[in-house]
Every structure is written in C-alpha cells, then in structure tokens.
Design a protein around this motif. Structure first.
Motif, mmCIF file in Angstrom:
data_model
loop_
_atom_site.group_PDB
_atom_site.id
_atom_site.type_symbol
_atom_site.label_atom_id
_atom_site.label_comp_id
_atom_site.label_asym_id
_atom_site.label_seq_id
_atom_site.Cartn_x
_atom_site.Cartn_y
_atom_site.Cartn_z
ATOM 1 N N GLU A 1 -4.096 7.452 7.314
ATOM 2 C CA GLU A 1 -3.674 7.491 8.884
ATOM 3 C C GLU A 1 -2.535 6.594 9.239
ATOM 4 O O GLU A 1 -1.694 6.956 10.055
ATOM 5 C CB GLU A 1 -4.894 7.401 9.753
ATOM 6 N N TYR A 2 -2.728 5.406 8.851
ATOM 7 C CA TYR A 2 -1.568 4.174 9.341
ATOM 8 C C TYR A 2 -0.294 4.775 8.619
ATOM 9 O O TYR A 2 0.733 4.809 9.590
ATOM 10 C CB TYR A 2 -1.998 3.012 8.787
ATOM 11 N N LEU A 3 -0.424 5.238 7.570
ATOM 12 C CA LEU A 3 1.080 5.542 6.999
ATOM 13 C C LEU A 3 1.665 6.784 7.491
ATOM 14 O O LEU A 3 2.689 6.793 7.953
ATOM 15 C CB LEU A 3 0.958 5.659 5.281
ATOM 16 N N VAL B 1 0.946 -1.255 0.069
ATOM 17 C CA VAL B 1 -0.115 0.029 0.003
ATOM 18 C C VAL B 1 0.978 1.251 0.020
ATOM 19 O O VAL B 1 1.817 1.552 0.762
ATOM 20 C CB VAL B 1 -0.987 0.204 1.284
ATOM 21 N N THR B 2 0.566 2.126 -1.002
ATOM 22 C CA THR B 2 1.652 3.395 -1.105
ATOM 23 C C THR B 2 0.804 4.427 -1.206
ATOM 24 O O THR B 2 -0.621 4.248 -1.660
ATOM 25 C CB THR B 2 2.356 3.177 -2.368
ATOM 26 N N THR B 3 1.342 5.628 -0.963
ATOM 27 C CA THR B 3 0.624 6.976 -1.383
ATOM 28 C C THR B 3 1.160 7.406 -2.984
ATOM 29 O O THR B 3 0.790 8.491 -3.116
ATOM 30 C CB THR B 3 1.156 8.027 -0.293
ATOM 31 N N GLU B 4 1.878 6.694 -3.472
ATOM 32 C CA GLU B 4 2.204 7.080 -4.939
ATOM 33 C C GLU B 4 2.463 5.846 -5.788
ATOM 34 O O GLU B 4 2.231 4.496 -5.405
ATOM 35 C CB GLU B 4 3.521 7.940 -4.895
ATOM 36 N N GLY C 1 7.097 -4.610 6.783
ATOM 37 C CA GLY C 1 8.104 -3.297 6.992
ATOM 38 C C GLY C 1 7.596 -2.200 6.078
ATOM 39 O O GLY C 1 6.496 -2.268 5.410
ATOM 40 N N ALA C 2 8.016 -0.948 6.262
ATOM 41 C CA ALA C 2 7.552 -0.049 5.645
ATOM 42 C C ALA C 2 8.610 0.648 4.948
ATOM 43 O O ALA C 2 9.916 0.727 5.070
ATOM 44 C CB ALA C 2 6.776 1.151 6.564
ATOM 45 N N ALA C 3 8.309 1.546 3.963
ATOM 46 C CA ALA C 3 9.224 2.494 3.299
ATOM 47 C C ALA C 3 9.194 3.751 3.636
ATOM 48 O O ALA C 3 8.148 4.482 3.582
ATOM 49 C CB ALA C 3 9.078 2.233 1.751
ATOM 50 N N ALA C 4 10.154 4.456 3.992
ATOM 51 C CA ALA C 4 10.394 5.882 4.581
ATOM 52 C C ALA C 4 10.080 6.830 3.323
ATOM 53 O O ALA C 4 9.636 7.979 3.389
ATOM 54 C CB ALA C 4 11.719 6.315 5.231
ATOM 55 N N ASP C 5 10.535 6.603 2.148
ATOM 56 C CA ASP C 5 10.354 7.267 0.882
ATOM 57 C C ASP C 5 10.425 6.554 -0.284
ATOM 58 O O ASP C 5 10.462 5.088 -0.244
ATOM 59 C CB ASP C 5 11.779 8.229 1.094
ATOM 60 N N VAL D 1 5.951 6.261 3.261
ATOM 61 C CA VAL D 1 5.091 6.174 2.077
ATOM 62 C C VAL D 1 4.484 5.042 1.769
ATOM 63 O O VAL D 1 3.861 5.079 0.603
ATOM 64 C CB VAL D 1 6.145 6.902 0.938
ATOM 65 N N ALA D 2 4.863 3.817 2.097
ATOM 66 C CA ALA D 2 4.412 2.767 1.721
ATOM 67 C C ALA D 2 4.590 1.831 2.871
ATOM 68 O O ALA D 2 5.398 1.815 3.598
ATOM 69 C CB ALA D 2 5.188 2.348 0.447
#
Length: 518
Positions: free
Chosen positions: A471-473, A432-435, A491-495, A479-480
């Motif tokens: 909200e979770y991000l 799930v990403t914002t881009e 895990g999550a991606a900072a950028d 960003v993902a």
C-alpha cells in the motif's frame, strides 16, 4: 593508558540507552558514563508514539519493554469538564504500534539495558560522573570521578576514558554542555507543576484509563494512566504556592481528594516532586567530536508528549551516521547533518508544545471563556502534522515525500518466519521493491549497498501480511523505496530504470555531494 572506545555516551536515560544499544548492535565499542549507580527505576515519561516504539524495538525487546502499556486516548477539557479536543487512540499506527502509547518507563529502560549488555561491546560504567574533557583531532578524553549518591557529589576515585566521539545525553542540566561552554536559547515558556505518581490499590476506574488535560483557569491539572496499574496526576502551582509546600505528602492527598475524590484506600503515592516545564534549545549541538542529544540539546513542555520521543530521534539519527563515519563509509562531514536535520524538526515540535501549553495554562477567566467559545465554534484549527526532515541525507528533487517516515507491517519470509518487518530484516538501510532488484542494479550497485549493510526486500518473495508495504508503494506511485536506518524515507524509484539512480543518489548524499540544508 586510558581505555579506548569508538563512542562514549554520557547519561543513561532513554536517549543514552538507545544510542548505546544501537551503536553496540552495529558492533562498536561503546562506554556509557552515568553518575547514578543504577537505573532510575521510576517513570519520568509516560508516553511514546509509534515511531519511538519502533526505536525501542531496534534497541531492545519491544514486547518486554511495553508489557505494561496500552493505547492512549487524550481529552482536553475546560474547567467545567466540557470537551475541547479529543485525540482518539489508534491501536495500529503505521509503524506497527499504537500511535499514542501509555507506558511504564522502567520497563523500557530495563529492556534496552538487558539487550545492550548482551552485545559484549558496551561497557556500562554507572556511578561515574564526567568532570572534565579534552579533545583533539583523534578523539576525546573524558575525566571521570566516582559519584557519591548519598552526598550527590563527585568525591570518589578518578579515572579517564578515551573515545573517538562523545554523545552527551546527560539531561537538561547537562554537565558536558557546561564543560563545552554551550548556552541555551530560552523560548519563553516557564511553568511549575507538581507531579504525583501513584499505583492503584484497586482496579483502575475506567475514567482514568486515558489522559485528561483540565484547562481550568483556577488551576490547570491533568491525569494520565501509566500502563494499566499506575496513574500520574499533575497540578499547576499557583503564584502563592512554594515548592516545599507542594512536595509535602499532605498536599498530595489534599489535591487528590479535592480534584479526583481519591484517598489512601485507592492509590499509593510512589513519587512526588515539582517539575519546571521549560522550552530551551542549545545554541549548538556539535562541538568538535562531542554531540548533544536529548534534553541536553533541547527541552519542551510535556503537552505534546514529544520530549522523550525527540531524544530517541536524536539517538537514531546519530547512531547510523557515526557508524558510517567510523567504518570509513562516509566522510566526517556527514555528522554535520545531525543538527541540520534534527534542529528544525525539534524546534517545530517545541513551538507546537508551547502552543498547547498556553491553552492548558490560560489563567484569566475571560480569556479562558473566549478560548472555550472558539473551540466550541470550531474556530480553532487542528494542530499541524509533524514536519518532515528537510535537507541533509535525502534524495534531491523527485516526487516522493522524502524526509517522512516509512511504515512497518508484519511479514512472513520464505523460510516461514513471521514477525515485524524490522525484526526479520535487521537494522540498517532497507530497499523495498516489488521486483527482484538484482537485474536493475547490477553488481557494482549491489556491492555498494552490501557495504552499507543495506537489506534488500523483494515483496514478491515475502508475504506482506498487513499489505502495509504494498500500500505504501502504491501511495508513492513507485516500484521501490529506500529507507534510512532511522525509518526516514530517503527516496523512491518510479520504475526499474530509476532504481539504479536512486542508489547512485544515496551514494552521492553520503559522500558529501548532497549538502545539508539548514
């Protein structure tokens, strides 16, 4: 020649149902071996949480499964009825369901059973007991015998099935566990309570529309609603009371009258039996190609409401790992992370349940008075949060709370379809990403995610109706995020630059570079 399957599931309770359905959904040939000829049809469990409801959603029709359910509030009171602890009902937990749900187990089982029979890849063999097994490097042969429900013994026709792997979800008295010679560690909690299930013959009184644990040193007892039309009552056995006495109908009516002023004009008794509340964990959960799950692997007292929930977590953890191994997308060593991830988690919950059980089963009057005083003075700390998974298939290092659960909200897709996130995105890994992730990932990484069956969701292309995923991000400062099929945060991606590294880390974890931590 014995028919050959990818997975054999032994036991057709909630854990076995979920495992069979999830694996059938993923396209695998599954055989279910269950000694009883039909679903049990009565409620053994009465509570699930929102994480478990999300698993039910993946395995069946959640709306059908939970059609007679309600958010559940819990009260813990002393012998005088004074409140020690109140656990309020949250009707909208982070998974898109109430965080505590009172439900009717047969509805859940029928909904999952109906779904899995529609896949065309799951063979449900009810009325067959497993009486032996042999395994080698290629698979497991299960020897079956027809089960006589009237005599409760295996004395019917014989048969065999062959499967590459076996999930033994055949309950606390697991026959498969015995065949494997696996023992259990006893954590030292053993209490006997009589269970009395009822149906209301009149509208449910409001004082019964939630769960109440009576921590009375004279006799611990409790009641909890089962949805909106049924009620469970439980009473601790006193030292001089026998199992036979406590399963007599007149005993049930005496207890219901003395403790709740209820009689035959108020409720109909549907089930009465004595349960042994125990806390035991199998010494190993994997023997070659056979895995223990649910009560076959672990049992806990009911005071935390997490026994069945833990079994469903076993099913979701095993299903996606078996899928990858069977498909050649991960080495067989991946299956070792099942126990290394699940054992510490369920052990922690078991100890929490034991702690609550000691509160409910304080029999000494002076000790109970001291307990009450500590609660009233605010000296009893709240129970700790559920632990995250540690080690296993998680992104190493990083700042994200890996091993915790990811949320589910309602979304609207570009084609106008609206619903729960999982229903619209499917079952599997989810990025799930914002881009738009295609530029940041490139064709090779995108191809790897596609092979894994990963769904990629760019939030700028859907309506996040509850705002839950945005909200979770924001809370992650990312960003993902990448979620495993069991809803656990990998895990999550900072950028954008970190997004490719996130996918590489998943590839490393699945290929065995990231080792399990026990």
């Amino acid at each position: 020649m014995a028919p050959h399957y990818d997975i054999a599931v032994v036991g057709y309770g909630p854990t076995g149902l979920a495992a069979a359905s999830l694996l059938g959904r993923l396209g695998h040939r599954v055989v279910v071996c269950e000694r009883w000829p039909a679903l049990y049809g009565l409620p053994r469990l009465t509570h699930i949480d929102d994480e478990t409801a999300r698993t039910v959603q993946a395995a069946g029709d959640a709306d059908d499964a939970l059609r007679d359910s309600s958010p559940c509030e819990y009260l813990w009171v002393n012998g005088k009825g004074e409140t020690l602890v109140r656990i309020p009902a949250n009707p909208d937990g982070p998974m898109g369901y109430p965080d505590h749900i009172s439900m009717y187990q047969p509805d859940v089982e029928h909904a999952i059973d109906k779904r899995l029979r529609g896949y065309g890849t799951v063979d449900v063999r009810q009325g067959w007991a497993v009486t032996g097994l042999d395994q080698d490097d290629d698979g497991v042969t299960l020897r079956l015998c027809g089960w006589n429900a009237e005599t409760s013994c295996a004395d019917g026709p014989r048969d065999e099935v062959l499967a590459r792997y076996v999930i033994a979800a055949d309950g606390s008295r697991s026959g498969v566990r015995d065949l494997l010679g696996v023992g259990r560690e006893d954590l030292g909690f053993n209490e006997q309570w009589v269970n009395i299930d009822t149906e209301w013959l009149r509208p449910q009184p409001p004082e019964f529309a939630y769960g109440t644990q009576y921590c009375d040193p004279a006799r611990g007892h409790m009641t909890i609603n089962i949805g909106t039309t049924r009620q469970r009552f439980e009473f601790a056995l006193l030292p001089d009371e026998s199992r036979e006495e406590m399963t007599a109908p007149e005993t049930a009516w005496r207890l219901l009258r003395d403790y709740h002023d209820l009689g035959p004009d108020d409720v109909r008794i549907t089930r009465q039996l004595v349960y042994g509340f125990e806390a035991r964990i199998a010494t190993r959960w994997r023997t070659g190609r056979v895995f223990l799950a649910g009560d076959a692997a672990h049992t806990m007292p009911p005071y935390l409401g997490q026994g069945a929930c833990s079994g469903l977590r076993d099913a979701t953890n095993l299903a996606w790992k078996l899928h990858l191994v069977l498909g050649g997308l991960a080495p067989e060593d991946l299956l070792d992370t099942y126990e290394s991830e699940r054992r510490p988690h369920v052990t922690a919950l078991t100890h929490m349940a034991i702690g609550l059980g000691k509160v409910a089963n304080t029999h000494d009057v002076e000790a109970a008075a001291a307990r009450d005083a500590a609660f009233f003075a605010g000296k009893v700390p709240p129970p700790p949060p559920f632990p995250p998974l540690a080690g296993g298939v998680l992104r190493p290092d990083g700042d994200a709370p890996v091993g915790t659960l990811t949320p589910q909200g309602r979304v609207r897709l570009a084609d106008g379809r609206t619903g729960r996130f999982d229903d619209l995105t499917g079952y599997g890994f989810t990025l799930v990403t914002t881009e738009d992730p295609t530029t940041a990932l490139g064709p090779d990484r995108l191809a790897r995610l596609t092979r894994l069956g990963c769904t990629m969701v760019a939030l700028d292309t859907v309506d996040d109706l509850d705002g839950r995923h945005h909200e979770y991000l924001q809370r992650l400062g990312a960003v993902a995020y990448l979620a495993r099929p069991d809803f656990v945060l990998f895990g999550a991606a900072a950028d954008g630059a970190d997004l490719g590294a996130l996918v590489d880390d998943l590839d490393d974890a699945l290929s065995g570079t990231a080792k399990a931590v026990v």
